[in-house]
Design a protein around this motif. Structure first.
Motif, short mmCIF file in Angstrom:
data_model
loop_
_atom_site.label_atom_id
_atom_site.label_comp_id
_atom_site.label_asym_id
_atom_site.label_seq_id
_atom_site.Cartn_x
_atom_site.Cartn_y
_atom_site.Cartn_z
N SER A 156 40.71 40.92 34.89
CA SER A 156 41.31 41.06 33.56
C SER A 156 42.39 40.00 33.34
O SER A 156 42.46 39.39 32.27
CB SER A 156 41.91 42.45 33.39
OG SER A 156 40.91 43.43 33.43
N THR B 128 40.75 36.64 32.91
CA THR B 128 40.12 36.54 31.59
C THR B 128 41.17 36.29 30.52
O THR B 128 40.94 35.49 29.61
CB THR B 128 39.34 37.84 31.29
OG1 THR B 128 38.37 38.05 32.30
CG2 THR B 128 38.64 37.76 29.95
N MET B 129 42.32 36.94 30.63
CA MET B 129 43.39 36.69 29.66
C MET B 129 43.89 35.24 29.76
O MET B 129 44.14 34.59 28.75
CB MET B 129 44.56 37.64 29.89
CG MET B 129 44.31 39.02 29.40
SD MET B 129 44.36 39.08 27.61
CE MET B 129 44.70 40.80 27.39
N ALA C 119 39.33 42.19 28.47
CA ALA C 119 40.43 42.11 29.44
C ALA C 119 41.45 43.21 29.19
O ALA C 119 41.94 43.85 30.14
CB ALA C 119 41.10 40.74 29.36
N ALA C 120 41.76 43.47 27.94
CA ALA C 120 42.72 44.54 27.62
C ALA C 120 42.16 45.90 28.01
O ALA C 120 42.90 46.76 28.53
CB ALA C 120 43.06 44.51 26.13
N VAL D 101 39.42 38.90 25.04
CA VAL D 101 40.72 39.58 25.01
C VAL D 101 40.52 41.09 24.97
O VAL D 101 41.22 41.83 25.67
CB VAL D 101 41.57 39.09 23.81
CG1 VAL D 101 42.78 39.96 23.60
CG2 VAL D 101 41.98 37.64 24.02
#
Length: 95
Positions: free
Chosen positions: A32, A35-36, A61-62, A58
């Motif tokens: 995550s 990815t961010m 990832a969130a 996003v």
């Protein structure tokens, strides 16, 4: 309480799943964060072609971070169930 063979297999599967959670938790958290970072890098690179993909990255990832941080110690219901099963087995052993 007597457990069937299927119940015992399910309990063992839950034990393995619960024991493996710290490793899975770290994998999800690292992926995550990466990815961010990737989404931020693509956003500030100036290329407009990635705007739709960035939103998806996003959001994923969130969601991964939220799930991981929200259940950091594992699922409470599985922990409680395993403790109850263990207590029942210990009590049965001493009777």
């Amino acid at each position: 309480m007597q457990f069937s063979d299927d119940d015992l297999k399910m309990i063992e599967w839950l034990r393995k799943q619960h024991a493996n959670w710290p490793g899975v938790r770290m994998i999800i958290l690292v992926c995550s964060i990466l990815t961010m970072v990737l989404a931020g890098w693509l956003l500030f690179s100036g290329d407009e072609g990635y705007s739709e993909a960035l939103v998806l990255y996003v959001v994923l990832a969130a969601a991964g971070m939220s799930y991981t941080l929200g259940s950091w110690a594992g699922r409470a219901e599985i922990s409680l169930l395993l403790k109850l099963v263990e207590a029942q087995q210990i009590e049965k052993k001493y009777i």
